[in-house]
Design an enzyme around this catalytic site. Structure first.
Site, PDB file in Angstrom:
ATOM      1  N   HIS A  72       0.819  -1.224   0.000  1.00 16.58           N
ATOM      2  CA  HIS A  72       0.000   0.000   0.000  1.00 16.58           C
ATOM      3  C   HIS A  72       0.853   1.275   0.000  1.00 16.58           C
ATOM      4  CE1 HIS A  72      -3.634  -2.261   0.340  1.00 16.58           C
ATOM      5  NE2 HIS A  72      -3.318  -2.778   1.506  1.00 16.58           N
ATOM      6  N   ASP A  87      -2.559 -10.273  -2.772  1.00 16.20           N
ATOM      7  CA  ASP A  87      -3.145  -9.852  -1.493  1.00 16.20           C
ATOM      8  C   ASP A  87      -4.626  -9.531  -1.725  1.00 16.20           C
ATOM      9  OD1 ASP A  87      -2.119  -8.526   1.397  1.00 16.20           O
ATOM     10  OD2 ASP A  87      -3.887  -7.524   0.569  1.00 16.20           O
ATOM     11  N   HIS A 104      -6.250  -7.051  -0.771  1.00 10.09           N
ATOM     12  CA  HIS A 104      -6.440  -5.620  -1.064  1.00 10.09           C
ATOM     13  C   HIS A 104      -5.634  -5.216  -2.293  1.00 10.09           C
ATOM     14  CE1 HIS A 104      -6.867  -6.080   3.385  1.00 10.09           C
ATOM     15  NE2 HIS A 104      -7.924  -5.312   3.189  1.00 10.09           N
ATOM     16  N   ASP A 134      -4.565 -12.751   3.008  1.00  7.12           N
ATOM     17  CA  ASP A 134      -5.893 -12.310   3.466  1.00  7.12           C
ATOM     18  C   ASP A 134      -7.013 -12.620   2.469  1.00  7.12           C
ATOM     19  OD1 ASP A 134      -4.580 -10.414   1.933  1.00  7.12           O
ATOM     20  OD2 ASP A 134      -4.839  -8.759   3.359  1.00  7.12           O
TER      21      ASP A 134
HETATM   22  C1  SP5 Z   1      -1.147  -5.132   3.826  1.00  2.00           C
HETATM   23  C2  SP5 Z   1      -2.624  -5.136   4.056  1.00  2.00           C
HETATM   24  O1  SP5 Z   1      -3.272  -6.174   3.893  1.00  2.00           O
HETATM   25  N1  SP5 Z   1      -3.178  -4.016   4.509  1.00  2.00           N
HETATM   26  C3  SP5 Z   1      -4.588  -3.914   4.739  1.00  2.00           C
HETATM   27  C4  SP5 Z   1      -5.007  -2.637   5.384  1.00  2.00           C
HETATM   28  C5  SP5 Z   1      -6.490  -2.614   5.507  1.00  2.00           C
HETATM   29  N2  SP5 Z   1      -7.002  -1.603   6.334  1.00  2.00           N
HETATM   30  C6  SP5 Z   1      -8.438  -1.727   6.344  1.00  2.00           C
HETATM   31  C7  SP5 Z   1      -9.158  -0.669   7.086  1.00  2.00           C
HETATM   32  C8  SP5 Z   1     -10.656  -0.881   6.893  1.00  2.00           C
HETATM   33  C9  SP5 Z   1     -11.316  -1.240   8.170  1.00  2.00           C
HETATM   34  N3  SP5 Z   1     -12.571  -1.881   7.958  1.00  2.00           N
HETATM   35  C10 SP5 Z   1     -12.780  -2.847   9.017  1.00  2.00           C
HETATM   36  C11 SP5 Z   1     -13.925  -3.752   8.836  1.00  2.00           C
HETATM   37  C12 SP5 Z   1     -13.734  -4.931   9.774  1.00  2.00           C
HETATM   38  N4  SP5 Z   1     -14.843  -5.832   9.720  1.00  2.00           N
HETATM   39 ZN    ZN Z   2      -4.299  -7.031   2.411  1.00  2.00          ZN
END
Ligand code: SP5
Ligand code: ZN
Length: 340
Positions: free
Chosen positions: A161, A195, A197, A284
């Protein structure tokens, strides 16, 4: 298989992150992740774990802006110097819009300029941990450049990211991008990001380049983090046009549909004919990940790696996300077992 790992990651242990609605939750990207992976690797005779070599700052500055790196280096000291009421972690409350923002001198102003969200929390050891993590990626790249079929950077914190001049999503230095750029002096490189994301930072860093193909398969940003990037119509810019591909997936995607999409992504890589492959290996996508809504099983993760291995390219795998700590060990074994 050579695996590069440094204990320095333990110095990066933020006390919390902030979820939607301002909820303070325990930091999901925690040191225990590495312990679970190490426990699993230690049961395998093929896992050859090494300390990384220190490559210095130059290969990092080749993908990140100098002023951003300076910010990371001094952020903690500058934070304490502001005498904050709660000094436990540096986290800003304002963020810069990317429409011609000024860069302020204040520490919190700069933090908001260089961060995209409330999950790239900086603590005392963050910079050192991020440097060691990048060295794990570079050491894995060096091993593959030296003729190994594959190597694994067991990187923490993760990297995909982090863009040229910003941190976000638990990432500070883009380990996969640093490794891919370093390898690109020896030939064309493809980066495949699996990943859950979107690998927005990697996309950002290579968006105008035609010598590094970047591909990301991820949850559709229309419903998932990072929300503003990772759509199918983003294809690169200038001479990089056509050298970036996003494959957004709906929530609930299972093994068969995931593997079909992977096949389409791999076809792009075959056409590009790279000398090296870098894989951003986030776990993930796993069905029971607390952050994920894609339903790939451990067996599916093995098949993902098997399909990637069928490219028969020298491959550098880089650890990214994966937050079901109890499943991380077996998922990494399923993945690396096919690439070793
Ligand atoms: C490296 C990596 O996988 N980073 C991921 C960062 C994700 N951050 C997400 C923030 C969104 C929070 N939403 C939470 C919902 C939980 N059910
Ligand atoms: Zn991720």
């Amino acid at each position: 298989m050579k695996i590069f790992y440094s204990e320095t990651h333990r110095k990066h242990e933020p006390p919390f992150e902030v979820f939607d609605g301002g909820l303070r939750v325990p930091y999901l990207e925690n040191p225990d992740r590495m312990d679970k992976i190490l426990d699993a690797l230690h049961t395998m005779d093929w896992a050859d774990i090494h300390e990384p070599t220190d490559f210095g700052l130059d290969p990092l500055l080749a993908v990140h802006d100098q002023d951003y790196m300076d910010f990371l280096a001094s952020a903690w000291t500058d934070w304490l110097a502001t005498n904050p009421q709660d000094s436990s972690t540096l986290l800003p409350a304002t963020f810069a819009l990317r429409r011609h923002p000024h860069k302020p001198k204040s520490l919190l102003g700069r933090a908001g300029y260089y961060m995209m969200d409330l999950s790239a929390c900086i603590v005392e050891g963050t910079y050192q941990a991020a440097l060691a993590s990048a060295n794990c990626a570079l050491s894995a790249a060096e091993s593959v450049a030296g003729g190994q079929r594959s190597a694994f950077g067991l990187c923490r914190p993760p990297g995909h990211h982090a863009g040229k001049d910003y941190a976000g999503g638990y990432c500070f230095i883009n380990n996969a991008a640093v490794a891919a750029n370093w390898l690109s002096s020896n030939g064309r490189v493809a980066v495949l990001d699996v990943d859950y994301h979107c690998g927005n930072g990697t996309q950002d860093i290579f968006y105008d380049r035609d010598d590094v193909l970047t591909i990301s398969i991820h949850a559709d940003p229309d419903f998932e983090y990072p929300n503003y990037i990772g759509y199918a119509d983003e294809r690169g810019v200038d001479k990089g046009l056509g050298y970036h591909h996003n494959f957004p997936l709906p929530a609930g995607t299972e093994d068969d549909a995931y593997l079909k999409t992977l096949d389409a992504a791999l076809q792009k890589i075959r056409e590009f004919k790279p000398a090296y492959l870098v894989v951003s290996a986030g776990m993930d996508i796993y069905a029971d990940d607390p952050l994920g809504r894609i339903k790939v099983t451990t067996t599916g993760i093995g098949k993902v790696a098997q399909q990637i291995a069928s490219l028969e390219l020298p491959t550098v795998a880089i650890m990214e996300g994966g937050y079901n700590n109890d499943a991380l060990g077996r998922n990494i074994l399923a993945f690396l077992g096919e690439l070793k």
